[in-house]
Design an enzyme around this catalytic site. Structure first.
Site, PDB file in Angstrom:
ATOM      1  N   LYS A 265      34.396  33.457  42.267  1.00 51.12           N
ATOM      2  CA  LYS A 265      35.773  34.011  42.822  1.00 51.12           C
ATOM      3  C   LYS A 265      35.343  34.150  44.375  1.00 51.12           C
ATOM      4  O   LYS A 265      36.427  33.765  45.122  1.00 51.12           O
ATOM      5  CB  LYS A 265      36.189  35.586  42.308  1.00 51.12           C
ATOM      6  CG  LYS A 265      36.988  36.064  43.206  1.00 51.12           C
ATOM      7  CD  LYS A 265      38.226  35.528  42.816  1.00 51.12           C
ATOM      8  CE  LYS A 265      39.356  36.349  43.796  1.00 51.12           C
ATOM      9  NZ  LYS A 265      39.855  37.602  43.146  1.00 51.12           N
TER      10      LYS A 265
ATOM     11  N   LEU B  22      40.011  47.213  38.609  1.00 52.26           N
ATOM     12  CA  LEU B  22      39.762  48.097  39.591  1.00 52.26           C
ATOM     13  C   LEU B  22      39.451  47.749  40.851  1.00 52.26           C
ATOM     14  O   LEU B  22      39.033  46.650  41.234  1.00 52.26           O
ATOM     15  CB  LEU B  22      38.449  48.918  38.989  1.00 52.26           C
ATOM     16  CG  LEU B  22      38.802  49.748  37.542  1.00 52.26           C
ATOM     17  CD1 LEU B  22      37.405  49.989  36.728  1.00 52.26           C
ATOM     18  CD2 LEU B  22      39.799  50.710  37.446  1.00 52.26           C
TER      19      LEU B  22
END
Length: 289
Positions: free
Chosen positions: A168, A64
């Site tokens: 990340k 998402l």
């Protein structure tokens, strides 16, 4: 395994298709009818709502756009619709705080969950060669790993909840810094009269070696084939890099971490995207030089 896959955009569509190839039954949902149709063509079972996709799922994978949507989708839809005991895997790139909060809510409701953002871009999503950085308990990681292996080449347990998101954003901050440095060096060498291909041949085999130069060369016609050779189309969009850099700056501020090069990279990409380049591959930053 029956898997609900929520979010079938540029990354999610290919990831869901690879889960089908890996032998799973995939209930796919996206707000876009075209995305649902493409998923059906790839062998998924398209659903019109999040709830219907999740109602018989043993695992739920989400991809998402941001943390607010992740929080809403899990809090308002996924948790209520999914059978207790399922495993949740959020592969979105979001802020660390939200990742931890959503995982805590999910665990409290009777589910295991991991945050598992990806590295590799659209080509890797389609090819099943993504790298997953996973945050969560040992138990949740072991349950999630076989599912993630159907979509990637490397699945690495980074640590507790939120650790995947931390890995990340730190990784992509480093990537942004590398790309800017590579662009500066290549253009400086060119302006000093050095053939860019010769610079590539030298630096790619010496101490200047880095992924942005060797595997993703930002100058057209030099080094390996990359988005630069396709007018900076495809690859990893500048707008997405900027999103990750904003998350990195937010996390750095909360952690009181000094990131002067990261902050400068964020500023340069902010200006570049603001000039109408958000849809170009992030290596197009070389155009500013």
């Amino acid at each position: 395994m029956k898997i609900a896959f929520i979010g079938l955009g540029n990354m999610g569509g290919g990831m869901a298709a690879n889960l089908v190839k890996a032998g799973h039954t995939v209930n796919a949902f996206d707000l876009s009818g075209d995305a649902r149709a493409a998923a059906a063509d790839a062998g998924c079972e398209a659903h019109d709502t999040v709830e219907s996709a999740c109602e018989s799922a043993e695992a739920v994978v989400t991809m998402l756009p941001n943390g607010e949507i992740v929080r809403s989708v899990y809090g308002d839809q996924v948790i209520a619709a999914t059978p207790k005991g399922a495993i949740f895997l959020d592969c979105s790139t979001i802020d660390v705080t939200t990742a931890k909060e959503v995982e805590a809510i999910s665990v409290g409701a009777g589910f295991e969950m991991v945050d598992a953002p990806v590295s590799g871009g659209i080509a890797a999503a389609n090819g099943g060669t993504l790298t997953f950085m996973v945050g969560g308990t040992d138990s949740a990681f072991e349950r999630a790993k076989p599912i993630l292996e159907g979509m990637g080449k490397a699945v690495i347990h980074a640590g507790e909840a939120g650790a995947g998101q931390t890995a990340k954003i730190c990784n992509n901050m480093l990537l942004a810094i590398h790309m800017i440095g590579t662009a500066e060096a290549m253009k400086m060498a060119q302006k000093l009269g050095l053939d860019p291909q010769k610079f590539y041949e030298i630096s790619s085999q010496s101490s200047g070696y880095n992924w942005s130069l060797n595997a993703y060369t930002p100058l057209p016609g030099v080094g390996v084939e990359s988005p630069a050779d396709n007018d900076y189309q495809g690859g990893f969009a500048t707008g997405l890099m900027l999103k990750d850099l904003r998350l990195a700056m937010e996390a750095a501020d909360k952690a009181d971490a000094a990131v002067p090069l990261g902050a400068r990279a964020a500023s340069l990409y902010e200006d570049f995207a603001g000039a109408g380049n958000g849809g170009l591959d992030f290596s197009a930053i070389i155009k500013t030089y």
